[in-house]
Motif scaffolding. Structure first.
Motif, PDB file in Angstrom:
ATOM      1  N   UNK A 262       0.823  -1.206   0.000  1.00 44.97           N
ATOM      2  CA  UNK A 262       0.000   0.000   0.000  1.00 44.97           C
ATOM      3  C   UNK A 262       0.864   1.266   0.000  1.00 44.97           C
ATOM      4  N   UNK A 263       1.946   1.251   0.763  1.00 43.10           N
ATOM      5  CA  UNK A 263       2.864   2.393   0.791  1.00 43.10           C
ATOM      6  C   UNK A 263       3.466   2.646  -0.589  1.00 43.10           C
ATOM      7  N   UNK A 264       3.837   1.560  -1.276  1.00 42.74           N
ATOM      8  CA  UNK A 264       4.398   1.686  -2.624  1.00 42.74           C
ATOM      9  C   UNK A 264       3.369   2.250  -3.594  1.00 42.74           C
ATOM     10  N   UNK A 265       2.120   1.733  -3.513  1.00 44.62           N
ATOM     11  CA  UNK A 265       1.060   2.190  -4.404  1.00 44.62           C
ATOM     12  C   UNK A 265       0.750   3.671  -4.200  1.00 44.62           C
ATOM     13  N   UNK A 266       0.915   4.148  -2.964  1.00 47.65           N
ATOM     14  CA  UNK A 266       0.630   5.561  -2.680  1.00 47.65           C
ATOM     15  C   UNK A 266       1.846   6.450  -2.915  1.00 47.65           C
ATOM     16  N   UNK A 267       2.923   5.855  -3.429  1.00 48.20           N
ATOM     17  CA  UNK A 267       4.072   6.648  -3.852  1.00 48.20           C
ATOM     18  C   UNK A 267       5.017   7.082  -2.755  1.00 48.20           C
ATOM     19  N   UNK A 268       5.016   6.385  -1.615  1.00 42.80           N
ATOM     20  CA  UNK A 268       5.950   6.734  -0.546  1.00 42.80           C
ATOM     21  C   UNK A 268       7.371   6.347  -0.953  1.00 42.80           C
ATOM     22  N   UNK A 269       8.350   7.086  -0.451  1.00 44.03           N
ATOM     23  CA  UNK A 269       9.752   6.826  -0.799  1.00 44.03           C
ATOM     24  C   UNK A 269      10.235   5.551  -0.111  1.00 44.03           C
TER      25      UNK A 269
ATOM     26  N   UNK B 190      10.682   1.966   4.710  1.00 42.81           N
ATOM     27  CA  UNK B 190      11.511   1.255   5.692  1.00 42.81           C
ATOM     28  C   UNK B 190      11.228   1.739   7.107  1.00 42.81           C
ATOM     29  N   UNK B 191      11.112   3.056   7.271  1.00 43.53           N
ATOM     30  CA  UNK B 191      10.862   3.643   8.595  1.00 43.53           C
ATOM     31  C   UNK B 191       9.509   3.189   9.140  1.00 43.53           C
ATOM     32  N   UNK B 192       8.465   3.267   8.313  1.00 43.11           N
ATOM     33  CA  UNK B 192       7.122   2.873   8.750  1.00 43.11           C
ATOM     34  C   UNK B 192       7.064   1.390   9.127  1.00 43.11           C
ATOM     35  N   UNK B 193       7.684   0.552   8.309  1.00 45.73           N
ATOM     36  CA  UNK B 193       7.663  -0.886   8.585  1.00 45.73           C
ATOM     37  C   UNK B 193       8.437  -1.210   9.859  1.00 45.73           C
ATOM     38  N   UNK B 194       9.525  -0.480  10.105  1.00 41.56           N
ATOM     39  CA  UNK B 194      10.298  -0.683  11.344  1.00 41.56           C
ATOM     40  C   UNK B 194       9.449  -0.330  12.557  1.00 41.56           C
ATOM     41  N   UNK B 195       8.700   0.765  12.480  1.00 43.97           N
ATOM     42  CA  UNK B 195       7.830   1.160  13.594  1.00 43.97           C
ATOM     43  C   UNK B 195       6.751   0.102  13.853  1.00 43.97           C
ATOM     44  N   UNK B 196       6.166  -0.424  12.795  1.00 44.87           N
ATOM     45  CA  UNK B 196       5.126  -1.436  12.979  1.00 44.87           C
ATOM     46  C   UNK B 196       5.728  -2.723  13.554  1.00 44.87           C
ATOM     47  N   UNK B 197       6.929  -3.049  13.126  1.00 46.19           N
ATOM     48  CA  UNK B 197       7.635  -4.202  13.693  1.00 46.19           C
ATOM     49  C   UNK B 197       7.819  -4.045  15.197  1.00 46.19           C
TER      50      UNK B 197
ATOM     51  N   UNK C  22       1.373   4.008  12.593  1.00 44.64           N
ATOM     52  CA  UNK C  22       0.209   3.273  13.093  1.00 44.64           C
ATOM     53  C   UNK C  22      -1.092   3.789  12.465  1.00 44.64           C
ATOM     54  N   UNK C  23      -1.179   5.093  12.248  1.00 44.56           N
ATOM     55  CA  UNK C  23      -2.362   5.651  11.584  1.00 44.56           C
ATOM     56  C   UNK C  23      -2.487   5.110  10.165  1.00 44.56           C
ATOM     57  N   UNK C  24      -1.360   4.988   9.481  1.00 43.32           N
ATOM     58  CA  UNK C  24      -1.385   4.444   8.126  1.00 43.32           C
ATOM     59  C   UNK C  24      -1.825   2.973   8.164  1.00 43.32           C
ATOM     60  N   UNK C  25      -1.264   2.210   9.102  1.00 41.83           N
ATOM     61  CA  UNK C  25      -1.605   0.788   9.211  1.00 41.83           C
ATOM     62  C   UNK C  25      -3.100   0.596   9.428  1.00 41.83           C
ATOM     63  N   UNK C  26      -3.652   1.294  10.430  1.00 44.35           N
ATOM     64  CA  UNK C  26      -5.053   1.063  10.792  1.00 44.35           C
ATOM     65  C   UNK C  26      -6.042   1.736   9.835  1.00 44.35           C
ATOM     66  N   UNK C  27      -5.645   2.852   9.236  1.00 42.64           N
ATOM     67  CA  UNK C  27      -6.570   3.551   8.326  1.00 42.64           C
ATOM     68  C   UNK C  27      -6.523   3.009   6.900  1.00 42.64           C
ATOM     69  N   UNK C  28      -5.300   2.770   6.394  1.00 41.94           N
ATOM     70  CA  UNK C  28      -5.128   2.427   4.984  1.00 41.94           C
ATOM     71  C   UNK C  28      -5.025   0.937   4.708  1.00 41.94           C
ATOM     72  N   UNK C  29      -4.595   0.161   5.705  1.00 41.95           N
ATOM     73  CA  UNK C  29      -4.359  -1.275   5.473  1.00 41.95           C
ATOM     74  C   UNK C  29      -5.418  -2.141   6.158  1.00 41.95           C
ATOM     75  N   UNK C  30      -5.592  -1.931   7.459  1.00 41.41           N
ATOM     76  CA  UNK C  30      -6.533  -2.767   8.213  1.00 41.41           C
ATOM     77  C   UNK C  30      -7.954  -2.210   8.184  1.00 41.41           C
ATOM     78  N   UNK C  31      -8.095  -0.954   7.760  1.00 40.88           N
ATOM     79  CA  UNK C  31      -9.407  -0.291   7.671  1.00 40.88           C
ATOM     80  C   UNK C  31     -10.151  -0.336   9.015  1.00 40.88           C
ATOM     81  N   UNK C  32      -9.402   0.015  10.069  1.00 43.34           N
ATOM     82  CA  UNK C  32      -9.975   0.108  11.415  1.00 43.34           C
ATOM     83  C   UNK C  32      -9.603   1.476  11.986  1.00 43.34           C
ATOM     84  N   UNK C  33     -10.102   2.499  11.333  1.00 42.57           N
ATOM     85  CA  UNK C  33      -9.713   3.874  11.656  1.00 42.57           C
ATOM     86  C   UNK C  33     -10.063   4.254  13.092  1.00 42.57           C
TER      87      UNK C  33
END
Length: 360
Positions: free
Chosen positions: A94-101, A106-113, A156-167
């Motif tokens: 999803x991050x790639x599709x939305x054009x994130x660098x 890497x930073x977002x995935x590390x935080x979720x990890x 976390x906002x990206x994970x729950x809003x854009x991926x898990x759809x549990x805003x």
């Protein structure tokens, strides 16, 4: 002797074992692994993926972990957390599709990890109170900076809003107030000491270019040969922060260092190629080069490679360069970001006389 794991420097783990060709083949499967020819040991990134890989590939051997490390949560977890791979995979996609660098991904995935590691549960089963608990843990127990906690919350906002759809899990969560910190700036004398401490032509060219053009470390490692325009004395920075192209200045001294370096290396695509064919040098490698140069130059300030960028901007300001031009060279979207250098410039402060000098 089994496989010994110890804490290394800068989020690295040291891995030691008696040599066998089989063991070397196995550790080479780990992304980011590095052999230290001087100390005679391997290092791997101190990340969940790398540690899990290590336990997985050496599952048939005795693994001895230093007491200062808490790696037991990884033992026996291999293959058991398929939900984790699924969640992280979907988030990366999803991050790639939305054009994130790549850096932001890497930073977002590390935080979720880290969030998953803290709760040891599938994030789909967690509620807002679990997110709040984690953010408080970062701020109170880990004493993380407000900017780090904000970054974690954005992830976390990206994970729950854009991926898990549990805003509802992240709805209306407060952000820690942004800290007003001033950047650490090196004097021109200190910069000179650092640059003159380097004998390696490649390392010298990297640091000359980083300081002379005010580049981010991600930008300097991503330079290609044709990004250097020696006729116009410009450097093209492709897809910098915010996915923007820009130009910065190419100094005569940096160009000379680059030419001395190019004479001795067979360059093809990347200006600073990495160890693997077809890749560029890693940011971690440049950070390591900078740290070693600072140590050799006896620099006692708490600085990083990014301090070269801060110093570049401050030194230009002190020379009388207009703030708008500095903003353009740095690639700042807002002038407010560039204005921070007015607070660390000595230009105005040097014109102020302390009242003590009138007394003594």
């Amino acid at each position: 002797m089994g496989i010994h794991i110890q804490k290394g420097e800068e989020e690295e783990l040291i891995v030691k074992f008696n040599y066998t060709s089989g063991r070397v083949k196995k550790i080479k499967l780990i992304d980011g692994r590095r052999w230290d020819p001087e100390e005679k040991f391997w290092t791997i990134p101190y990340t969940e993926e790398a540690v899990e890989q290590l336990f997985n590939i050496f599952e048939d051997e005795e693994i001895l972990v230093d007491e200062s490390l808490d790696l037991d949560i990884y033992r026996g977890s291999i293959g058991a957390q398929t939900w984790k791979s699924k969640v992280l995979g979907e988030m990366k996609e999803e991050l790639k599709l939305q054009g994130y660098s790549p850096n932001t991904i890497d930073v977002y995935l590390t935080h979720i990890n880290q969030f998953i590691k803290f709760h040891k549960k599938n994030p789909e089963t967690l509620q807002q109170e679990d997110v709040r608990k984690y953010l408080l843990f970062l701020l109170e127990e880990k004493e993380s900076s407000h900017s780090y906690a904000n970054q974690a919350l954005s992830s976390l906002k990206f994970l729950y809003s854009e991926v898990l759809h549990k805003q509802e899990v992240v709805f209306n969560l407060p952000r820690p107030k942004k800290e007003k910190k001033l950047p650490v700036v090196l004097s021109q004398q200190e910069v000179s000491k650092i640059l003159n401490s380097i004998d390696n032509y490649k390392h010298r060219a990297i640091l000359f270019l980083t300081y002379s053009a005010g580049l981010r470390v991600s930008e300097v490692v991503g330079l290609k040969i044709n990004d250097i325009d020696s006729d116009r004395m410009l450097i093209r920075v492709r897809q910098g922060k915010g996915r923007k192209d820009r130009y910065s200045i190419l100094s005569e001294a940096a160009l000379k260092a680059l030419r001395e370096y190019a004479k001795r290396y067979n360059l093809a695509k990347w200006l600073f190629p990495g160890g693997k064919k077809g890749t560029h040098l890693t940011e971690r490698s440049v950070q390591r080069v900078f740290k070693k140069a600072c140590k050799k130059a006896n620099i006692e300030k708490d600085v990083s490679i990014h301090s070269f960028r801060h110093s570049f901007a401050t030194h230009l300001l002190e020379k009388g360069v207009d703030l708008r031009y500095i903003q353009e060279l740095l690639g700042h979207k807002s002038s407010k970001t560039t204005e921070i250098y007015t607070h660390v410039s000595k230009k105005k402060l040097n014109n102020i006389k302390s009242p003590l000098d009138d007394l003594v």
